[in-house]
Design a protein around this motif. Structure first.
Motif, mmCIF file in Angstrom:
data_model
loop_
_atom_site.group_PDB
_atom_site.id
_atom_site.type_symbol
_atom_site.label_atom_id
_atom_site.label_comp_id
_atom_site.label_asym_id
_atom_site.label_seq_id
_atom_site.Cartn_x
_atom_site.Cartn_y
_atom_site.Cartn_z
ATOM 1 N N ALA A 160 -1.376 12.927 -3.137
ATOM 2 C CA ALA A 160 -2.618 12.701 -3.882
ATOM 3 C C ALA A 160 -3.829 12.995 -3.006
ATOM 4 C CB ALA A 160 -2.670 11.256 -4.385
ATOM 5 N N ARG A 161 -3.758 12.618 -1.738
ATOM 6 C CA ARG A 161 -4.892 12.873 -0.841
ATOM 7 C C ARG A 161 -5.076 14.370 -0.600
ATOM 8 N NH1 ARG A 161 -3.041 7.926 -0.176
ATOM 9 N NH2 ARG A 161 -4.481 6.265 0.453
ATOM 10 N N TYR A 162 -3.976 15.081 -0.487
ATOM 11 C CA TYR A 162 -4.075 16.536 -0.341
ATOM 12 C C TYR A 162 -4.760 17.151 -1.563
ATOM 13 C CZ TYR A 162 -2.602 21.425 -0.453
ATOM 14 O OH TYR A 162 -2.594 22.788 -0.561
ATOM 15 N N ALA A 168 -12.043 18.530 -3.743
ATOM 16 C CA ALA A 168 -13.343 18.330 -3.100
ATOM 17 C C ALA A 168 -13.844 19.634 -2.491
ATOM 18 C CB ALA A 168 -13.239 17.248 -2.026
ATOM 19 N N MET A 169 -12.960 20.383 -1.853
ATOM 20 C CA MET A 169 -13.331 21.653 -1.243
ATOM 21 C C MET A 169 -13.803 22.636 -2.308
ATOM 22 S SD MET A 169 -10.974 23.846 1.372
ATOM 23 C CE MET A 169 -9.646 23.861 0.165
ATOM 24 N N ARG A 171 -15.197 21.945 -4.984
ATOM 25 C CA ARG A 171 -16.516 21.507 -5.458
ATOM 26 C C ARG A 171 -17.595 21.673 -4.390
ATOM 27 N NH1 ARG A 171 -16.041 15.931 -8.989
ATOM 28 N NH2 ARG A 171 -15.417 16.921 -10.951
ATOM 29 N N GLY A 172 -17.211 22.176 -3.235
ATOM 30 C CA GLY A 172 -18.175 22.402 -2.167
ATOM 31 C C GLY A 172 -18.376 21.238 -1.225
ATOM 32 N N ASP A 173 -17.612 20.160 -1.399
ATOM 33 C CA ASP A 173 -17.749 18.983 -0.535
ATOM 34 C C ASP A 173 -16.731 19.081 0.588
ATOM 35 O OD1 ASP A 173 -18.153 16.539 0.632
ATOM 36 O OD2 ASP A 173 -18.035 15.373 -1.226
ATOM 37 N N THR A 174 -17.024 19.927 1.562
ATOM 38 C CA THR A 174 -16.065 20.167 2.636
ATOM 39 C C THR A 174 -15.909 18.952 3.551
ATOM 40 O OG1 THR A 174 -17.831 21.200 3.946
ATOM 41 C CG2 THR A 174 -16.436 22.661 2.630
ATOM 42 N N LYS A 175 -16.957 18.117 3.671
ATOM 43 C CA LYS A 175 -16.839 16.912 4.497
ATOM 44 C C LYS A 175 -15.835 15.949 3.880
ATOM 45 C CE LYS A 175 -18.004 13.954 7.752
ATOM 46 N NZ LYS A 175 -17.171 12.799 7.349
ATOM 47 N N ARG A 176 -15.901 15.762 2.572
ATOM 48 C CA ARG A 176 -14.951 14.897 1.882
ATOM 49 C C ARG A 176 -13.534 15.449 2.020
ATOM 50 N NH1 ARG A 176 -12.713 10.281 0.236
ATOM 51 N NH2 ARG A 176 -11.913 10.309 -1.883
ATOM 52 N N HIS A 204 -11.650 28.607 3.772
ATOM 53 C CA HIS A 204 -12.836 28.454 2.933
ATOM 54 C C HIS A 204 -14.105 28.672 3.756
ATOM 55 C CE1 HIS A 204 -15.350 26.710 -0.290
ATOM 56 N NE2 HIS A 204 -15.973 26.056 0.670
ATOM 57 N N ASN A 205 -14.088 28.214 4.999
ATOM 58 C CA ASN A 205 -15.271 28.321 5.868
ATOM 59 C C ASN A 205 -15.350 29.652 6.601
ATOM 60 O OD1 ASN A 205 -16.166 25.755 5.156
ATOM 61 N ND2 ASN A 205 -15.060 24.750 6.828
ATOM 62 N N GLY A 206 -14.377 30.542 6.367
ATOM 63 C CA GLY A 206 -14.431 31.867 6.985
ATOM 64 C C GLY A 206 -13.788 31.968 8.341
ATOM 65 N N ASN A 207 -13.149 30.887 8.812
ATOM 66 C CA ASN A 207 -12.472 30.925 10.105
ATOM 67 C C ASN A 207 -11.022 31.336 9.869
ATOM 68 O OD1 ASN A 207 -11.441 30.573 12.652
ATOM 69 N ND2 ASN A 207 -12.239 28.501 12.943
ATOM 70 N N HIS A 208 -10.815 32.628 9.624
ATOM 71 C CA HIS A 208 -9.514 33.103 9.183
ATOM 72 C C HIS A 208 -8.460 33.046 10.286
ATOM 73 C CE1 HIS A 208 -12.332 35.028 6.246
ATOM 74 N NE2 HIS A 208 -11.433 34.538 5.431
ATOM 75 N N ALA A 209 -8.868 33.230 11.524
ATOM 76 C CA ALA A 209 -7.897 33.184 12.620
ATOM 77 C C ALA A 209 -7.289 31.793 12.747
ATOM 78 C CB ALA A 209 -8.559 33.604 13.926
ATOM 79 N N ARG A 210 -8.138 30.770 12.725
ATOM 80 C CA ARG A 210 -7.630 29.402 12.828
ATOM 81 C C ARG A 210 -6.813 29.035 11.583
ATOM 82 N NH1 ARG A 210 -4.946 25.760 15.215
ATOM 83 N NH2 ARG A 210 -5.555 23.600 14.810
ATOM 84 N N ALA A 211 -7.268 29.470 10.426
ATOM 85 C CA ALA A 211 -6.521 29.193 9.192
ATOM 86 C C ALA A 211 -5.125 29.794 9.273
ATOM 87 C CB ALA A 211 -7.270 29.748 7.989
ATOM 88 N N ALA A 212 -5.023 31.036 9.740
ATOM 89 C CA ALA A 212 -3.717 31.685 9.845
ATOM 90 C C ALA A 212 -2.802 30.925 10.794
ATOM 91 C CB ALA A 212 -3.891 33.131 10.308
#
Length: 302
Positions: A160-162, A168-169, A171-176, A204-212
């Motif tokens: 549920a938290r995931y 939230a992401m 909706r643009g609330d990346t901090k949440r 989502h934030n454009g950091n594709h290397a870390r995401a990968a």
């Protein structure tokens, strides 16, 4: 004996068919110590296998094995009519809802998940099923309400938290979203959902290397077409075309009817200047349900 309808896995959206209504699916608000979830004793019903109720359930199970969802649904409905006061009817209603979801009867599915929850309001699995269905129907606030209810009932539920973090992401609330993913890490430091969630956040934030990198950690343990698709999208953004092609090919072997994967391959073919192949992939993605406008928008972002 245990009343059980064979388990179906809803492949897009997370719905589960409930095999038994027991403590595992009826969490109550109480102080719980952090520990791995244990298998709970299922609800045991004294069933006479000669009753019309059981015979209907048995017939439904036969059609579920055969993937004949309409006939399976009909037999479960007959079981309800045969014994409307049976304590196992929450289970039957939940399974009817999931069968209806398979058939695209989403409004009926919501109704039956809700009826099942009226009978077993603390059933976490039912809440998760209904929440995922609400997401599919774009009833996002109702989905959030169900996911938050799960968090109240089970302070150690990570699914549920995931889902709340992803919503939230979006909706643009990346901090949440980050806070929710970190809650998952607190509950289970080795959770794949934490790494997947943070991978989505970095993407989502454009950091594709870390995401990968984060997607890779999960793929090593539990590969899936969805994760391979996410990593391929990151590789495309990084112009690692050979790596992207490998991931897309493997993902398509796992999920050949996933339209998102054909969109990714269209992106790849665009970057390789393979226009004819790109056009074929676009047509395939459209035939599987993606709108041409959405595809064109995604391709023009490259």
């Amino acid at each position: 004996m245990v009343l059980a309808v064979v388990a179906l896995a809803w492949q897009q959206g997370g719905a589960q068919v409930v095999n038994s209504i027991g403590e595992e699916n009826m969490k109550v608000e109480q102080g719980l110590k952090p520990q791995p979830k244990k298998a709970e004793s299922p609800y045991i019903a004294d069933l006479d296998t000669e009753t019309p109720y059981f015979q209907c359930v048995d017939s439904a199970q036969t059609y579920i094995y055969a993937h004949d969802w309409p006939l399976a649904e009909q037999w479960l409905l007959k079981a309800l009519k045969a014994d409307p006061d049976n304590p196992n009817n929450s289970l039957l209603l939940s399974n009817i809802a999931t069968l209806q979801r398979y058939q695209g009867h989403l409004a009926d599915a919501v109704k039956n998940y809700s009826l099942a929850l009226d009978m077993t309001p603390h059933a976490v699995t039912l809440l998760l099923n209904r929440a995922a269905l609400y997401v599919e129907m774009d009833s996002v606030q109702r989905a959030i309400d169900d996911y938050e209810r799960v968090c109240e009932l089970d302070p150690y539920d990570t699914e549920a938290r995931y889902s709340l973090g992803v919503l939230a992401m979006e909706r643009g609330d990346t901090k949440r979203a980050e806070d929710l993913f970190n809650e998952i890490k607190r509950i289970n430091p080795n959770s794949g959902l934490y790494h997947e969630g943070m991978g989505l956040l970095h993407k989502h934030n454009g950091n594709h290397a870390r995401a990968a990198e984060l997607f890779t950690q999960v793929i090593k343990v539990q590969p899936s077409a969805q994760l391979l698709g996410h990593r391929a999208d990151c590789y495309l953004a990084m112009k690692r075309l050979s790596d992207a092609a490998d991931d897309i090919r493997t993902a398509l072997e796992m999920a050949p009817d996933d339209p998102y994967l054909y969109l990714l391959r269209a992106k790849l073919n665009k970057l390789r200047f393979e226009r004819d192949d790109m056009a074929r992939d676009i047509d395939k993605a459209v035939s599987l349900g993606l709108s041409r406008d959405y595809i064109n928008q995604a391709l023009n972002e490259e």
